[in-house]
Enzyme design. Structure first.
Site, PDB file in Angstrom:
ATOM      1  CD  GLN A  76      -8.820   2.950  -3.912  1.00 42.91           C
ATOM      2  OE1 GLN A  76      -9.845   2.577  -4.467  1.00 42.91           O
ATOM      3  NE2 GLN A  76      -8.500   2.564  -2.674  1.00 42.91           N
ATOM      4  CB  SER A  77      -6.264  -0.435 -10.351  1.00 39.32           C
ATOM      5  OG  SER A  77      -6.690  -1.139 -11.502  1.00 39.32           O
TER       6      SER A  77
END
Ligand SMILES: Cc1ncc(COP(=O)(O)O)c(C=O)c1O
Length: 335
Positions: A76-77
Site C-alpha cells: 500500500q505504498s
C-alpha cells in the site's frame, strides 16, 4: 550561491499547491489559527508528497538514459503508486518490488495497489522489507543484461535528489505565507523515510522561514535514530546543492504518535481523521498524515499556542490507503 535552481526537474505535478486557512477546525479546537499546505493536491495519480520528489528523481533518471524505473515499498505504498505514474510519464517501464506475506494472487487489489495495476506497473513480490533491496538489485542486473538502463530509487524516494522537492516546497510556501500575512510558529509534517522533513530543513536554511519544523515518526526506530537519519539526509541534500550543513538542533522528530506498529492508526490518529473530515471535508490517510495531525492536536491541547498564533500542517496525501484499511477504521465508521 546555491545550485538549487539549476537542478534538473521534470514538471509532472500541479503546483503551487494551495495554502489554506481552516476556519472550522480552528474554531473547533479553540485556536491557534491552523493552515493546511495541500500537498495532497499535487495531482499525479491522486497526489501526495512523492510528486515533488519524483520531479527531481525522474529528471535524474532521464539524464542517465534510464529505460526502467525500479523502486520498492509495502503493497500500500504511496511512493510506489506515484513512482508508477511518474515513470509512465517519463516513458520508462516501472518495476515495483513490494513486500507481502500473502500469496501473490491473494494480495487484495485495492487502494494504492489497484492504482499501480491500472498504471500498468510490473509488481514483484518478496516476503519481507529487507528482501526488497536484493530483489531490486537482481532486477537491475537483468535489465542491464538485456541492454536496458535501470534507475533504482530508494524507499520513499528519500535521497539527496528526491529531498530537493521539499527544498522547493519551502520556497513556494514562504511566498504564500507572505501573501497571506501569516507568520507560523511551527510547520507540522509526517516523517516516514525522512526525505520530506529533510528537504524542508534545507529549504528553511536556504530561503528562511523563522518557524520550527516538527516531524512525527510513523515508522519504528525511535526519535533518536530518525532524528539522526533526517539530519544525515538533510546534509546530503544540502551538500548536493552547495548549502551549509543544517543546524542539528533544528531537527525535531517526535515519536509519541507512532503507536504499536507501522501502518496501524492509533486512537488519536483515528480521531484526527474524523475531526478533519467532519470539520473541513478533507481526508487524512491512516498511516502517515493522521499520526502527524494527532501530534499537532496534542500540542494544541497541551496549550503550546496562543489563540492568535498560526501553525501549518503539511498534508502529504495518502488517502488511497483508506480504501485498503477499512477494517482499521471501524472505530470511526457508522458500521
Ligand atoms: C502520505 C505520506 N505522508 C508522509 C510520508 C512521509 O514522507 P517521507 O518518507 O519523506 O518522510 C509518506 C511516505 O511514504 C506518505 O506516503
Amino acid at each position: 550561491m546555491s545550485d538549487f535552481f539549476s537542478q534538473p526537474r521534470e514538471r509532472i505535478g500541479t503546483f503551487p499547491t494551495p495554502l489554506e486557512f481552516m476556519p472550522r477546525l480552528t474554531e473547533t479546537l479553540g485556536g491557534p489559527r491552523i493552515y493546511l499546505k495541500r500537498d495532497d493536491l499535487t495531482g499525479l495519480a491522486f497526489g501526495g508528497n512523492k510528486t515533488r520528489k519524483l520531479e527531481y528523481l525522474l529528471a535524474d533518471a532521464k539524464q542517465k538514459g534510464a529505460t526502467h524505473f525500479i523502486t520498492e515499498g509495502g503493497v500500500q505504498s504511496n511512493h510506489v503508486r506515484q513512482s508508477a505514474a511518474a515513470a509512465l510519464l517519463g516513458g520508462m517501464r516501472t518495476e515495483l518490488v513490494l513486500n507481502s506475506t500473502d500469496p501473490v494472487d491473494q494480495v487484495p487489489l485495492q487502494g494504492n495497489l489497484l492504482i499501480d495495476d491500472l498504471l500498468g506497473a510490473h509488481c514483484h513480490y518478496v516476503e519481507t522489507g529487507p528482501d526488497r533491496k536484493p530483489k531490486m538489485a537482481e532486477i537491475a542486473e537483468r535489465v542491464k543484461a538485456e541492454g536496458g538502463v535501470p534507475y533504482v530509487v530508494v524507499s520513499g524516494g528519500s535521497d539527496a535528489i528526491g529531498a530537493l522537492g521539499y527544498v522547493g516546497m519551502i520556497l513556494e510556501m514562504n511566498g504564500q505565507l507572505v501573501e497571506q500575512g501569516v507568520s507560523p510558529k511551527c510547520i507540522y509534517v509526517a516523517n516516514g523515510s525522512a526525505g520530506t522533513q529533510a528537504g524542508m530543513l534545507v529549504g528553511e536554511a536556504l530561503f528562511g522561514g523563522g518557524y520550527a519544523i516538527k516531524g512525527y515518526c510513523v515508522v519504528p526506530g525511535g526519535a533518536e535514530e530518525i532524528t539522526r537519519d533526517t539530519l544525515t539526509l538533510a546534509n546530503q541534500c544540502a551538500a548536493h546543492i552547495g548549502v551549509d550543513p543544517v543546524d542539528a538542533s533544528l531537527v525535531l522528530c517526535d515519536e509519541t504518535q507512532f503507536g504499536s506498529e507501522y501502518g496501524c492508526p492509533t486512537p488519536a490518529a483515528l480521531e484526527a481523521i474524523k475531526l478533519l473530515s467532519r470539520t473541513e471535508a478533507i481526508l487524512l490517510d491512516p498511516v502517515y498524515s493522521s499520526k502527524a495531525f494527532a501530534g499537532m492536536i496534542a500540542d494544541i491541547r497541551a496549550g503550546l499556542y496562543a489563540t492568535d498564533d498560526a501553525i501549518v500542517f503539511v498534508h502529504t496525501g495518502g488517502a488511497p490507503a483508506l480504501f485498503a484499511k477499512v477494517d482499521l477504521l471501524k472505530p470511526i465508521l457508522s458500521r
